[in-house]
Design a protein around this motif. Structure first.
Motif, PDB file in Angstrom:
ATOM      1  N   MET A  70       0.829  -1.313  -0.020  1.00 33.18           N
ATOM      2  CA  MET A  70      -0.014  -0.065  -0.087  1.00 33.18           C
ATOM      3  C   MET A  70       0.883   1.226   0.083  1.00 33.18           C
ATOM      4  N   GLU A  71       2.047   1.233   0.514  1.00 31.54           N
ATOM      5  CA  GLU A  71       2.692   2.429   0.671  1.00 31.54           C
ATOM      6  C   GLU A  71       3.538   2.744  -0.911  1.00 31.54           C
ATOM      7  N   ASP A  72       3.687   2.084  -1.706  1.00 34.32           N
ATOM      8  CA  ASP A  72       4.185   2.174  -2.824  1.00 34.32           C
ATOM      9  C   ASP A  72       3.310   2.988  -3.976  1.00 34.32           C
ATOM     10  N   GLN A  73       1.997   2.913  -3.723  1.00 38.40           N
ATOM     11  CA  GLN A  73       0.935   3.671  -4.571  1.00 38.40           C
ATOM     12  C   GLN A  73      -0.089   4.389  -3.715  1.00 38.40           C
ATOM     13  N   GLN A  74      -0.596   5.688  -4.420  1.00 37.31           N
ATOM     14  CA  GLN A  74      -1.334   6.500  -3.746  1.00 37.31           C
ATOM     15  C   GLN A  74      -2.767   5.555  -3.131  1.00 37.31           C
ATOM     16  N   MET A  75      -3.273   5.912  -1.963  1.00 34.97           N
ATOM     17  CA  MET A  75      -4.510   5.171  -1.350  1.00 34.97           C
ATOM     18  C   MET A  75      -5.481   5.788  -2.065  1.00 34.97           C
ATOM     19  N   ASP A  76      -6.642   5.178  -2.274  1.00 38.23           N
ATOM     20  CA  ASP A  76      -7.862   5.703  -2.667  1.00 38.23           C
ATOM     21  C   ASP A  76      -8.658   6.082  -1.528  1.00 38.23           C
ATOM     22  N   ARG A  77      -9.768   6.810  -1.839  1.00 43.17           N
ATOM     23  CA  ARG A  77     -10.495   7.438  -0.754  1.00 43.17           C
ATOM     24  C   ARG A  77     -10.950   6.405   0.239  1.00 43.17           C
ATOM     25  N   ILE A  78     -11.557   5.338  -0.244  1.00 43.09           N
ATOM     26  CA  ILE A  78     -12.069   4.166   0.618  1.00 43.09           C
ATOM     27  C   ILE A  78     -11.011   3.660   1.610  1.00 43.09           C
TER      28      ILE A  78
ATOM     29  N   ASN B  30      -0.130  10.150   2.147  1.00 46.07           N
ATOM     30  CA  ASN B  30      -1.124  10.057   1.154  1.00 46.07           C
ATOM     31  C   ASN B  30      -1.895  11.235   0.936  1.00 46.07           C
ATOM     32  N   ILE B  31      -2.070  12.112   2.017  1.00 48.86           N
ATOM     33  CA  ILE B  31      -2.974  13.174   1.964  1.00 48.86           C
ATOM     34  C   ILE B  31      -2.137  14.443   1.879  1.00 48.86           C
ATOM     35  N   PRO B  32      -2.399  15.233   1.155  1.00 46.94           N
ATOM     36  CA  PRO B  32      -1.389  16.669   1.014  1.00 46.94           C
ATOM     37  C   PRO B  32      -1.599  17.715   2.200  1.00 46.94           C
ATOM     38  N   ASP B  33      -2.860  17.460   2.860  1.00 49.31           N
ATOM     39  CA  ASP B  33      -3.241  18.377   3.895  1.00 49.31           C
ATOM     40  C   ASP B  33      -2.312  18.310   5.061  1.00 49.31           C
ATOM     41  N   PRO B  34      -1.791  19.332   5.410  1.00 48.69           N
ATOM     42  CA  PRO B  34      -0.488  19.000   6.839  1.00 48.69           C
ATOM     43  C   PRO B  34      -1.391  19.106   8.204  1.00 48.69           C
ATOM     44  N   GLN B  35      -2.804  19.397   7.889  1.00 51.97           N
ATOM     45  CA  GLN B  35      -3.515  19.606   9.176  1.00 51.97           C
ATOM     46  C   GLN B  35      -4.410  17.997   9.404  1.00 51.97           C
ATOM     47  N   VAL B  36      -4.400  17.072   8.502  1.00 50.83           N
ATOM     48  CA  VAL B  36      -5.106  15.913   8.688  1.00 50.83           C
ATOM     49  C   VAL B  36      -5.104  15.355   9.985  1.00 50.83           C
ATOM     50  N   VAL B  37      -3.756  15.356  10.875  1.00 51.70           N
ATOM     51  CA  VAL B  37      -3.901  14.684  12.267  1.00 51.70           C
ATOM     52  C   VAL B  37      -4.675  15.267  12.937  1.00 51.70           C
ATOM     53  N   ASN B  38      -4.762  17.045  12.975  1.00 49.19           N
ATOM     54  CA  ASN B  38      -5.599  17.700  13.700  1.00 49.19           C
ATOM     55  C   ASN B  38      -7.007  17.514  13.475  1.00 49.19           C
ATOM     56  N   TYR B  39      -7.548  17.279  12.327  1.00 54.57           N
ATOM     57  CA  TYR B  39      -8.784  16.920  12.129  1.00 54.57           C
ATOM     58  C   TYR B  39      -9.154  15.665  12.928  1.00 54.57           C
ATOM     59  N   MET B  40      -8.360  14.760  13.349  1.00 52.16           N
ATOM     60  CA  MET B  40      -8.808  13.625  13.866  1.00 52.16           C
ATOM     61  C   MET B  40      -8.784  13.995  15.210  1.00 52.16           C
ATOM     62  N   TYR B  41      -7.984  14.865  15.909  1.00 49.56           N
ATOM     63  CA  TYR B  41      -7.753  14.754  17.383  1.00 49.56           C
ATOM     64  C   TYR B  41      -8.062  16.089  17.977  1.00 49.56           C
ATOM     65  N   SER B  42      -8.402  17.149  17.244  1.00 48.75           N
ATOM     66  CA  SER B  42      -8.516  18.589  17.808  1.00 48.75           C
ATOM     67  C   SER B  42     -10.016  18.530  18.150  1.00 48.75           C
ATOM     68  N   LYS B  43     -10.126  19.486  19.245  1.00 52.50           N
ATOM     69  CA  LYS B  43     -11.792  19.399  19.826  1.00 52.50           C
ATOM     70  C   LYS B  43     -12.515  20.441  18.766  1.00 52.50           C
ATOM     71  N   GLU B  44     -11.949  21.213  18.040  1.00 49.83           N
ATOM     72  CA  GLU B  44     -12.548  22.006  17.002  1.00 49.83           C
ATOM     73  C   GLU B  44     -13.263  20.968  15.986  1.00 49.83           C
ATOM     74  N   TYR B  45     -12.577  19.849  15.718  1.00 48.44           N
ATOM     75  CA  TYR B  45     -13.177  18.738  14.746  1.00 48.44           C
ATOM     76  C   TYR B  45     -13.485  17.758  15.192  1.00 48.44           C
ATOM     77  N   GLU B  46     -14.059  17.723  16.386  1.00 47.00           N
ATOM     78  CA  GLU B  46     -14.348  16.447  17.122  1.00 47.00           C
ATOM     79  C   GLU B  46     -15.689  15.619  16.500  1.00 47.00           C
TER      80      GLU B  46
ATOM     81  N   LEU C 270      -0.976   7.782   6.331  1.00 43.56           N
ATOM     82  CA  LEU C 270      -1.973   8.908   6.108  1.00 43.56           C
ATOM     83  C   LEU C 270      -1.302  10.135   5.672  1.00 43.56           C
ATOM     84  N   GLU C 271      -0.318  10.707   6.547  1.00 46.90           N
ATOM     85  CA  GLU C 271       0.375  12.045   5.972  1.00 46.90           C
ATOM     86  C   GLU C 271       1.058  11.638   4.550  1.00 46.90           C
TER      87      GLU C 271
END
Length: 73
Positions: free
Chosen positions: A1-9, A38-54, A35-36
């Motif tokens: 999985m690491e050698d090619q981009q992951m799809d949305r699912i 395969n996703i260009p957004d540097p905030q992806v981890v914040n979306y999972m753990y930040s109270k703002e996005y809970e 995850l990081e």
């Protein structure tokens, strides 16, 4: 999985696995790195753990992160 981009699912399943916190700390770190890579957004981890996005579901987290457009100066 690491050698090619992951799809949305695959990304949604990955976020679900990370959020379940059933893996060891080392494995969670590896999954977050995957995850990081395969996703260009540097905030992806914040979306999972930040109270703002809970209220975001794994699908919403992935969609938000995939919609990220880098800002170039």
């Amino acid at each position: 999985m690491e050698d090619q981009q992951m799809d949305r699912i695959e990304l949604i399943k990955l976020v679900e696995r990370i959020l379940s916190a059933e893996d060891t700390e080392k494995k969670l770190h590896e999954l977050i790195e995957l995850l990081e890579a395969n996703i260009p957004d540097p905030q992806v981890v914040n979306y999972m753990y930040s109270k703002e996005y809970e209220d975001l579901t794994p699908e919403q987290i992935v969609d938000k992160a995939l919609s990220y457009k880098p800002f170039y100066l």
